[in-house]
Enzyme design. Structure first.
Site, PDB file in Angstrom:
ATOM      1  N   HIS A  61     100.728  45.449  62.005  1.00 56.73           N
ATOM      2  CA  HIS A  61     101.727  46.986  62.041  1.00 56.73           C
ATOM      3  C   HIS A  61     100.225  48.478  62.912  1.00 56.73           C
ATOM      4  CE1 HIS A  61     100.090  47.315  57.616  1.00 56.73           C
ATOM      5  NE2 HIS A  61     100.535  48.551  58.402  1.00 56.73           N
ATOM      6  N   ILE A 109     108.927  53.724  55.027  1.00 55.96           N
ATOM      7  CA  ILE A 109     110.138  54.168  54.419  1.00 55.96           C
ATOM      8  C   ILE A 109     109.050  54.980  53.451  1.00 55.96           C
ATOM      9  CG2 ILE A 109     109.770  52.511  52.343  1.00 55.96           C
ATOM     10  CD1 ILE A 109     113.290  53.022  53.505  1.00 55.96           C
TER      11      ILE A 109
END
Ligand code: AMP
Length: 132
Positions: free
Chosen positions: A93, A30
Site C-alpha cells: 500500500h 482508519i
C-alpha cells in the site's frame, strides 16, 4: 488467509472508499495522520510493494496520482506526500497524505480521530473530485 485489505476489496470488511478500478483500490486510512490520509492498494494481494511487476507498480503510482490530485482539491495543503512502510499490514500500500510540514507525514505523530459520519463525508468529497 486473505489480508485485511483483501477483505476490504471483497467488501467483507467495510471501508471509506475513495475510488477503484479493475486493478487498484483507494480508501481512507482508519488511523489518519491528516484529514484525507488515503491508502492505495493493488487488488492482487502482494505483501511487498517491490515484489509487484513493473507494470503493476507503475500503474499503482498513476492511480495514486489521481487520488492525490483529488485530495488537494478538498484538503488545503502545500503538497500531497506519499510514503510506503508496510510493516503492519502485509498487503502492499501507498500512504497518500496531504502535508504542510514534514511532521504531517511523521508516523510517530498521534493519529487523528474522526467519527464514521466524518469519514463518510471526507471520502465522498475526495471521491467527487476524481478525474477519470
Ligand atoms: P503500515 O503497514 O505500517 O503501512 O500501516 C498500515 C496502515 O493501515 C495503518 O496506517 C493503519 O491505520 C491502516 N489500516 C489498518 N487497518 C485498516 C482498516 N481496516 N481500514 C483502514 N485503514 C487501516
Amino acid at each position: 488467509m486473505a489480508s485485511i485489505f483483501t477483505k476490504i476489496i471483497q467488501g467483507d470488511i467495510p471501508s471509506y472508499k475513495i475510488a477503484e478500478d479493475e486493478k487498484y483500490y483507494a480508501f481512507l486510512d482508519i488511523n489518519p495522520l491528516a484529514k484525507g490520509h488515503t491508502l492505495v492498494i493493488p487488488k492482487k494481494e502482494t505483501d511487498y510493494i517491490f515484489d509487484l511487476s513493473d507494470e503493476d507498480i507503475s500503474g499503482m503510482m498513476v492511480f495514486a496520482k489521481k487520488i492525490a490530485l483529488a485530495i488537494e482539491k478538498v484538503v488545503p495543503c502545500k503538497k500531497v506526500g506519499i510514503a510506503v512502510l508496510g510493516l503492519e499490514v502485509p498487503h502492499a500500500h501507498i500512504h497518500v497524505v496531504p502535508i504542510n510540514t514534514i511532521y504531517d507525514i511523521d508516523f510517530k505523530q498521534p493519529k487523528l480521530k474522526f467519527t464514521g459520519e466524518e469519514f463518510e463525508v471526507i471520502s465522498k468529497e475526495i471521491s467527487s473530485k476524481i478525474i477519470a
